[in-house]
Design an enzyme around this catalytic site. Structure first.
Site, mmCIF file in Angstrom:
data_model
loop_
_atom_site.group_PDB
_atom_site.id
_atom_site.type_symbol
_atom_site.label_atom_id
_atom_site.label_comp_id
_atom_site.label_asym_id
_atom_site.label_seq_id
_atom_site.Cartn_x
_atom_site.Cartn_y
_atom_site.Cartn_z
ATOM 1 N N SER A 127 -23.425 -17.397 -33.756
ATOM 2 C CA SER A 127 -24.042 -16.127 -33.379
ATOM 3 C C SER A 127 -24.520 -15.389 -34.618
ATOM 4 O O SER A 127 -23.929 -15.523 -35.703
ATOM 5 C CB SER A 127 -22.984 -15.290 -32.658
ATOM 6 O OG SER A 127 -23.363 -13.937 -32.635
ATOM 7 N N TYR A 151 -14.196 -11.057 -32.657
ATOM 8 C CA TYR A 151 -15.084 -12.104 -32.126
ATOM 9 C C TYR A 151 -15.890 -12.731 -33.262
ATOM 10 O O TYR A 151 -15.965 -13.961 -33.392
ATOM 11 C CB TYR A 151 -16.019 -11.475 -31.075
ATOM 12 C CG TYR A 151 -17.251 -12.280 -30.780
ATOM 13 C CD1 TYR A 151 -17.153 -13.481 -30.097
ATOM 14 C CD2 TYR A 151 -18.513 -11.845 -31.186
ATOM 15 C CE1 TYR A 151 -18.294 -14.234 -29.825
ATOM 16 C CE2 TYR A 151 -19.649 -12.584 -30.917
ATOM 17 C CZ TYR A 151 -19.533 -13.776 -30.239
ATOM 18 O OH TYR A 151 -20.657 -14.517 -29.990
ATOM 19 N N LYS A 155 -16.104 -16.746 -34.947
ATOM 20 C CA LYS A 155 -17.326 -17.566 -35.148
ATOM 21 C C LYS A 155 -17.407 -18.019 -36.610
ATOM 22 O O LYS A 155 -17.743 -19.166 -36.903
ATOM 23 C CB LYS A 155 -18.588 -16.777 -34.769
ATOM 24 C CG LYS A 155 -18.758 -16.547 -33.289
ATOM 25 C CD LYS A 155 -19.114 -17.825 -32.542
ATOM 26 C CE LYS A 155 -19.223 -17.629 -31.052
ATOM 27 N NZ LYS A 155 -19.229 -18.862 -30.273
HETATM 28 N N1 UFG Z 1 -27.215 -1.191 -25.705
HETATM 29 C C1 UFG Z 1 -27.380 0.043 -25.118
HETATM 30 N N2 UFG Z 1 -26.829 0.233 -23.883
HETATM 31 C C2 UFG Z 1 -26.122 -0.732 -23.233
HETATM 32 C C3 UFG Z 1 -25.952 -1.994 -23.866
HETATM 33 C C4 UFG Z 1 -26.526 -2.175 -25.101
HETATM 34 O O1 UFG Z 1 -28.005 0.941 -25.659
HETATM 35 O O2 UFG Z 1 -25.635 -0.483 -22.119
HETATM 36 C C5 UFG Z 1 -27.846 -1.422 -27.030
HETATM 37 C C6 UFG Z 1 -26.860 -1.728 -28.140
HETATM 38 O O3 UFG Z 1 -26.357 -0.552 -28.708
HETATM 39 C C7 UFG Z 1 -27.743 -2.564 -29.084
HETATM 40 C C8 UFG Z 1 -28.699 -3.310 -28.139
HETATM 41 O O4 UFG Z 1 -28.669 -2.571 -26.914
HETATM 42 O O5 UFG Z 1 -28.511 -1.728 -29.897
HETATM 43 C C9 UFG Z 1 -28.264 -4.732 -27.852
HETATM 44 O O6 UFG Z 1 -26.921 -4.733 -27.394
HETATM 45 P P1 UFG Z 1 -26.253 -6.018 -26.719
HETATM 46 O O7 UFG Z 1 -24.868 -5.636 -26.303
HETATM 47 O O8 UFG Z 1 -27.151 -6.584 -25.668
HETATM 48 O O9 UFG Z 1 -26.242 -7.098 -27.892
HETATM 49 P P2 UFG Z 1 -25.610 -7.021 -29.353
HETATM 50 O O10 UFG Z 1 -26.735 -7.176 -30.319
HETATM 51 O O11 UFG Z 1 -24.722 -5.869 -29.529
HETATM 52 O O12 UFG Z 1 -24.675 -8.301 -29.331
HETATM 53 C C10 UFG Z 1 -25.232 -9.582 -29.089
HETATM 54 C C11 UFG Z 1 -24.178 -10.456 -28.431
HETATM 55 C C12 UFG Z 1 -23.039 -10.691 -29.357
HETATM 56 C C13 UFG Z 1 -23.539 -11.194 -30.661
HETATM 57 C C14 UFG Z 1 -24.626 -10.314 -31.249
HETATM 58 C C15 UFG Z 1 -25.250 -10.986 -32.438
HETATM 59 O O13 UFG Z 1 -23.696 -9.836 -27.247
HETATM 60 O O14 UFG Z 1 -22.196 -11.663 -28.779
HETATM 61 O O15 UFG Z 1 -25.659 -10.129 -30.283
HETATM 62 O O16 UFG Z 1 -26.052 -10.139 -33.132
HETATM 63 F F1 UFG Z 1 -22.509 -11.230 -31.529
#
Ligand code: UFG
Length: 333
Positions: A127, A151, A155
């Site tokens: 990831s 997590y 990884k």
């Molecule tokens: N976000 C919101 N509201 C929500 C959910 C997410 O504003 O309800 C925002 C987050 O703050 C972030 C973006 O949307 O800015 C993406 O969030 P995600 O949770 O979809 O994804 P992340 O980038 O946080 O995490 C993902 C995977 C992880 C991995 C990571 C690697 O879920 O497993 O990418 O960069 F580790």
């Protein structure tokens, strides 16, 4: 080689989509899943469509590999594709032992089993989280590795384990560092489950579109980004899965360990993806700003040039495709 793969985590969104595609392409698949963070419906759909070529084993590899061991006796495998693992960043911060035990021990058990069966080729689902809060963007594979959650630590640790095993000549490994997979494959049989209290942005958008949630909370509007909301590299699941087939080809001639970013190289803000979803699907997504989510980084997007140069892989699908397909798969339209 007889076009046979072992796929762990085959009941998940990514592992399931990969398995479906592999079977469509003529591979035989021995799939394993514990259903700890997935359910049997994906496996049932795959088994129905490909009854001849798909064998499924329900087993928690962190606890035992006995059933898998029995099923692979006497079979030659092209590779193991190791998708299985717990992946909720927030949960991992509260339950680190659960993450270390599940993710690490299942990987060591799997490697021991492969070693006993002389299966050398290994593709690992890593990831972009391994890059932590990188000040350098876009991110190259040579970037510093740092953990921002339990997590992420697992990884990083599994990559280290794989490097050690590769150095000893036990395995040849490709670690695929996923950015943010969304969308659904062409047949739309397997998709992320919006009913399963997801943490990720796209299934949360879908929940609002389905009227399951009244509003989407945007976590932070004061980041140092184009519009103050988090920037990520969203990648269509079809492109991501295609990267695995390129990796299976490449690992055939690889000795050692290589990591590749699977991302588009384009950063997209939360506001931009919401607007895109609203425009292509004609559905308003009501939203409001909330506090930053703990552990989130401002920006994270890939430099995918290594995968392009060495694997001959590049993404084809647009953000519009991602938004359309994520919705169509759920609505079956
Ligand atoms: N976000 C919101 N509201 C929500 C959910 C997410 O504003 O309800 C925002 C987050 O703050 C972030 C973006 O949307 O800015 C993406 O969030 P995600 O949770 O979809 O994804 P992340 O980038 O946080 O995490 C993902 C995977 C992880 C991995 C990571 C690697 O879920 O497993 O990418 O960069 F580790």
């Amino acid at each position: 080689m007889n076009n046979t793969l072992i796929v762990t985590g085959c009941a998940g969104f990514i592992g399931g989509t990969f398995t479906f595609k592999a079977l469509s392409m003529g591979y035989k698949v021995i799939g394993v899943d514990s259903f700890i963070n997935s359910n049997p419906s994906t496996v049932n759909k795959i088994a129905q469509k490909f009854p001849e070529k798909f064998i499924f084993i329900e087993e928690d590899l962190a606890k035992s590999t006995n059933q898998l061991k029995q099923s692979i006796n006497g079979i030659d495998f092209d590779a193991v594709i190791h998708f299985a693992g717990l992946k909720a960043v927030g949960e991992s911060e509260h339950e680190p032992l659960k993450y270390w035990e599940n993710n690490l021990i299942s990987s060591t058990n799997l490697l021991s089993l492969m070693n006993a069966h002389k299966v050398k080729k290994f593709i690992f689902s890593s990831s972009a989280t391994v890059y932590g809060d990188s000040t350098v963007q876009p991110i190259l594979e040579s970037n510093n590795i740092q953990s921002t959650s339990a997590y992420g630590s697992t990884k990083i640790a599994i990559e280290q384990l794989l490097k050690d095993c590769a150095r000893a000549g036990l395995v040849d490994v490709i670690s695929l560092r996923y950015f943010n997979p969304v969308g659904a494959h062409q047949e739309m049989i397997i998709h992320e489950d919006p009913y399963d209290m997801p943490n990720n942005l796209m299934p949360r958008i879908i929940r609002v579109a389905l009227n399951l949630d009244k509003k989407l909370h945007i976590f932070g509007d004061d980041y140092d980004t184009r519009d103050g909301t988090g920037e990520r590299d969203y990648i269509h699941i079809d492109d991501l899965v295609e990267g695995h087939f390129k990796a299976i080809e490449y690992v055939k001639n690889l000795k050692g360990f290589e990591a590749f970013n699977l991302g588009t190289g384009q950063s997209v803000t939360v506001k931009e993806i919401i607007t895109c979803f609203e425009e292509v699907n004609g559905i308003p997504i009501s939203h409001e700003y909330a506090d930053r989510r703990s552990g989130d980084v401002a920006k994270c997007f890939a430099d995918p040039s290594k995968a392009s140069d060495l694997l001959g892989w590049s993404t084809r699908k647009s953000l519009e495709d991602m938004c359309l397909d994520s919705w169509r798969a759920v609505k079956k339209i």
